[in-house]
Design an enzyme around this catalytic site. Structure first.
Site, short mmCIF file in Angstrom:
data_model
loop_
_atom_site.label_atom_id
_atom_site.label_comp_id
_atom_site.label_asym_id
_atom_site.label_seq_id
_atom_site.Cartn_x
_atom_site.Cartn_y
_atom_site.Cartn_z
N GLU A 1 0.89 -1.18 0.00
CA GLU A 1 0.00 0.00 0.00
C GLU A 1 0.92 1.21 0.00
O GLU A 1 1.46 1.58 1.04
CB GLU A 1 -0.86 0.02 1.27
CG GLU A 1 -1.79 -1.17 1.44
CD GLU A 1 -3.00 -1.11 0.55
OE1 GLU A 1 -3.30 -0.02 0.01
OE2 GLU A 1 -3.64 -2.14 0.37
N CYS B 1 -2.32 9.29 2.71
CA CYS B 1 -1.94 8.72 1.41
C CYS B 1 -2.95 9.08 0.33
O CYS B 1 -2.59 9.24 -0.83
CB CYS B 1 -1.80 7.22 1.53
SG CYS B 1 -3.25 6.42 2.22
P1 NAD Z 1 8.30 4.82 4.86
O1 NAD Z 1 8.30 4.03 3.61
O2 NAD Z 1 9.46 5.69 5.15
O3 NAD Z 1 8.21 3.85 6.13
C1 NAD Z 1 7.14 2.96 6.31
C2 NAD Z 1 7.60 1.81 7.16
O4 NAD Z 1 8.60 1.10 6.44
C3 NAD Z 1 8.23 2.19 8.49
O5 NAD Z 1 7.82 1.27 9.47
C4 NAD Z 1 9.71 2.07 8.21
O6 NAD Z 1 10.48 1.77 9.37
C5 NAD Z 1 9.74 0.90 7.26
N1 NAD Z 1 10.92 0.84 6.39
C6 NAD Z 1 11.72 1.85 5.96
N2 NAD Z 1 12.73 1.36 5.20
C7 NAD Z 1 12.55 0.03 5.12
C8 NAD Z 1 13.24 -1.03 4.46
N3 NAD Z 1 14.33 -0.81 3.73
N4 NAD Z 1 12.76 -2.29 4.59
C9 NAD Z 1 11.66 -2.54 5.31
N5 NAD Z 1 10.97 -1.58 5.97
C10 NAD Z 1 11.39 -0.32 5.86
O7 NAD Z 1 6.94 5.61 4.89
P2 NAD Z 1 6.44 6.65 5.99
O8 NAD Z 1 7.21 7.91 5.78
O9 NAD Z 1 6.42 6.02 7.34
O10 NAD Z 1 4.92 6.84 5.56
C11 NAD Z 1 4.53 7.72 4.57
C12 NAD Z 1 4.21 6.98 3.30
O11 NAD Z 1 3.24 5.97 3.54
C13 NAD Z 1 3.60 7.88 2.25
O12 NAD Z 1 4.19 7.64 1.00
C14 NAD Z 1 2.14 7.46 2.25
O13 NAD Z 1 1.46 7.72 1.06
C15 NAD Z 1 2.23 6.02 2.53
N6 NAD Z 1 0.96 5.50 3.04
C16 NAD Z 1 0.17 4.75 2.20
C17 NAD Z 1 -1.06 4.28 2.63
C18 NAD Z 1 -1.95 3.47 1.73
O14 NAD Z 1 -2.95 2.95 2.21
N7 NAD Z 1 -1.66 3.34 0.45
C19 NAD Z 1 -1.48 4.57 3.93
C20 NAD Z 1 -0.67 5.32 4.75
C21 NAD Z 1 0.56 5.79 4.29
#
Ligand code: NAD
Length: 490
Positions: free
Chosen positions: A250, A284
């Protein structure tokens, strides 16, 4: 301050390195909690526990109706403690307490919905074309599920993953965002009251590249469900290829909110603000791209600007606050960079574009609601997800043009169409490449309806019946009721 621990194999444990992370209130930068900082070894320990708990069959063989009752108990506990959970969410994310309270109600509904679904799929008999045979399809749990969540809706996103995974009979390892882990920790604590077997529910804490990556790369994990940014999603796809594990992503969005000239003007203005500035645009599905039909463009923008001036930023706990701070200093800098980019690209800044000046907001990561007009579809400010309180406005002159513009990004999460002409709305909706489209509304989502993206907004769906199916494997069972030698090899 007591250091919050991880929950692995039925016990609360510190990370093996004993490192600690401070959790900050984004409204005033005060330390509100300390949590143990896990690394890949702690994640491996949790994966081993979840693997053993799945393989010993205790949970998988628990009747689906019993599993459903236990998931229902989680809903009831969340409902019981929702005030405390909502306060914790506001403290950790800065969002208004009203939003947090609404989140907690939604979260309880998500657990209730999947509890109800747990025992509804009894499989399917199919018409076998082979004489003397029976053929059926059954759904079985996938196994060990790694679940990684973002910081913007910490507990809501966790609920979308935990509830269906458990209802379907899987074991889980949940990893909340390192920035906002508090409500997920609290709910795992509360889930102890329900008595899931040891190792079924595991919680790991730590950064993405260490703990998160281990969940994605480890061969004992059968499914990785991730919500977060597109770049991280791509890394997870690569890491998950080690054992061809199932993936659900997502990812982000750059969602078009389309307003035709015949829309109800005042409602469309009001909802356009809500679409983009709710939770400081850190959503998002935020309607961050406004497409307005040329003939109403100028009065529409004028009305928006008037209303934006009145948006009240403040402490999420204060009555009257309409929007809290952004999540972190780093995130605010990213938003500021995009505002610079927008100006350099020639978009016209009509309001905002700076930090607020009120003294009481100086300790928080606040940013003023911002609107750009004169935006063109090829600008980065239009193409890329800013994830902050920044609205871009584009003009259009025809149905064909707006469909083309709306689809012209790599994303496909959500969008909306405003018009009184329902035939026109349906024509446009039919051509939008997005997982959710609203007609004359913005933002509604609920447990019964699937959520997810087209294109680079990801794949797989959460919520709805399909949200449970994502956590199952499909098995075809064929039975010969009159076995005979085949006679091929004489
Ligand atoms: P992010 O990708 O930085 O982090 C999300 C999660 O991934 C965190 O728990 C982080 O620790 C983990 N992560 C980071 N690097 C990783 C790796 N290399 N391997 C595995 N896990 C890793 O995102 P964010 O800044 O926390 O959230 C914002 C983003 O989330 C935005 O792009 C937003 O659109 C998206 N989002 C999407 C939805 C949806 O339903 N489509 C909902 C909420 C947020």
């Amino acid at each position: 301050m007591v250091v919050k621990k991880m929950f692995i194999n039925g016990e609360w444990v510190n990370s093996h390195t004993k490192e600690v992370r401070e959790i900050i209130n984004p409204f005033n930068q005060e330390v509100i909690a300390k949590v143990t900082e896990g690394d890949h070894e702690d994640a491996q320990y949790a994966i081993t526990a979840a693997r053993a708990a799945f393989d010993n069959g205790e949970w998988t063989n628990t009747p689906a109706s019993e599993r459903g009752k236990m998931v229902l108990q989680v809903a009831q506990i969340i409902e019981r403690d929702k005030d405390e959970l909502a306060k914790l969410e506001t403290l950790d994310t800065g969002k208004t307490i009203i939003e947090s309270e609404a989140d907690m109600n939604d979260i309880a509904e998500v657990f209730r919905y999947f509890a109800g679904l747990a025992d509804k799929d009894g499989g399917e008999i199919i018409a076998s074309p082979i004489p003397d045979s029976k053929s059926r399809i059954v759904r079985e749990p996938i196994g060990v599920c790694g679940q990684i969540t973002p910081w913007n809706y910490p507990l809501l996103q966790a609920a979308w993953k935990i509830a269906p995974a458990l209802a379907a009979g899987n074991t889980i390892i949940i990893k909340p965002s390192e920035i906002t882990p508090l409500t997920t920790i609290k709910v795992v604590e509360l889930m102890e009251e329900v008595g899931f077997p040891k190792g079924v529910v595991n919680l790991v804490l730590g950064s993405g590249p260490t703990v998160g990556n281990e969940l994605a790369v480890n061969q004992d994990v059968d499914l990785i469900s991730f919500t977060g940014g597109i770049d991280t999603g791509k890394k997870i796809m690569r890491a998950a290829s080690t054992n061809v594990k199932k993936i659900a992503l997502e990812l982000g969005g750059k969602n078009p909110n389309i307003v035709f000239a015949d829309a109800d003007f005042d409602t469309a203005v009001d909802q356009a603000l809500n679409a983009v500035f709710f939770h400081g645009g850190q959503v998002c599905s935020a309607g961050a791209r406004l497409l307005v039909e040329d003939s109403i463009h100028d009065p529409f923008v004028e009305a928006l600007v008037e209303r934006v001036k009145r948006i009240k930023l403040g402490n999420g706990f204060d009555e009257g606050t309409q929007s809290g701070p952004l999540i972190s200093a780093e995130h605010r800098e990213k938003v500021e960079k995009y505002v610079e980019i927008g100006q350099a690209e020639g978009a016209k800044l009509v309001i905002g574009g700076h930090r607020p000046s009120e003294p009481e907001l100086q300790k928080g990561f606040f940013y003023s609601p911002t609107i750009f007009t004169d935006c063109k579809v090829d600008m980065r400010i239009v193409q890329e997800e800013v994830f902050g309180p920044v609205l871009t406005v584009e003009r259009f002159n025809s149905e064909e043009e707006v469909i083309q513009l709306a689809n012209d990004t790599i994303y496909g999460l959500a969008g909306a169409v405003w018009t009184k002409d329902i035939a026109k709305a349906e024509r446009v909706v039919g051509k939008l490449r997005m997982g959710t489209v609203w007609i004359n509304d913005y933002h509604p989502y609920f447990a019964q309806a699937p959520w997810g993206g087209y294109k680079q907004s990801g794949f797989g769906r959460e919520l709805g019946k399909i949200g449970l199916e994502e956590y199952t494997e499909v098995k075809h069972v064929f039975q010969n009721t009159n076995p005979q030698p085949v006679g091929w090899f004489k």
